[in-house]
Motif scaffolding. Structure first.
Motif, PDB file in Angstrom:
ATOM      1  N   SER A   7      -2.183  -1.687 -11.899  1.00  0.00           N
ATOM      2  CA  SER A   7      -2.869  -0.821 -10.944  1.00  0.00           C
ATOM      3  C   SER A   7      -4.302  -0.632 -11.381  1.00  0.00           C
ATOM      4  N   ILE A  19      -4.926   0.676  -6.453  1.00  0.00           N
ATOM      5  CA  ILE A  19      -4.649  -0.615  -5.845  1.00  0.00           C
ATOM      6  C   ILE A  19      -3.822  -1.456  -6.807  1.00  0.00           C
ATOM      7  N   ALA A  61      -4.448   0.539  -0.057  1.00  0.00           N
ATOM      8  CA  ALA A  61      -4.251   1.223  -1.342  1.00  0.00           C
ATOM      9  C   ALA A  61      -3.665   2.613  -1.111  1.00  0.00           C
TER      10      ALA A  61
END
Length: 71
Positions: A7, A19, A61
């Motif tokens: 991430s 994200i 996201a």
């Protein structure tokens, strides 16, 4: 060559986006690196947050709002 999920966080203004990307690991000196698609995704999320388009960023996201804490 191998890959691993990670991430990445992007902070823009009062928002933070998380994200999920795939890091590519190779035996060369540039490892690990992102695919072109994941790098574009990071850029798109950053651009959306800069323009306060949270809905567009949220399609790519997880988006969080930062709240200041007073002591």
């Amino acid at each position: 060559m191998s890959t691993r999920r990670q991430s990445k966080l992007i902070h823009e203004g009062r928002y933070v986006a998380e994200i999920d990307v795939e890091l590519i690991e190779t035996d060369d000196g540039w490892s690990p690196y992102l695919s072109v698609e994941d790098a574009a995704k990071l850029d798109n999320v950053r651009d959306a947050l800069r323009h306060n388009d949270v809905a567009r960023a949220a399609r790519l996201a997880r988006v969080y709002t930062l709240t200041p804490v007073t002591s």
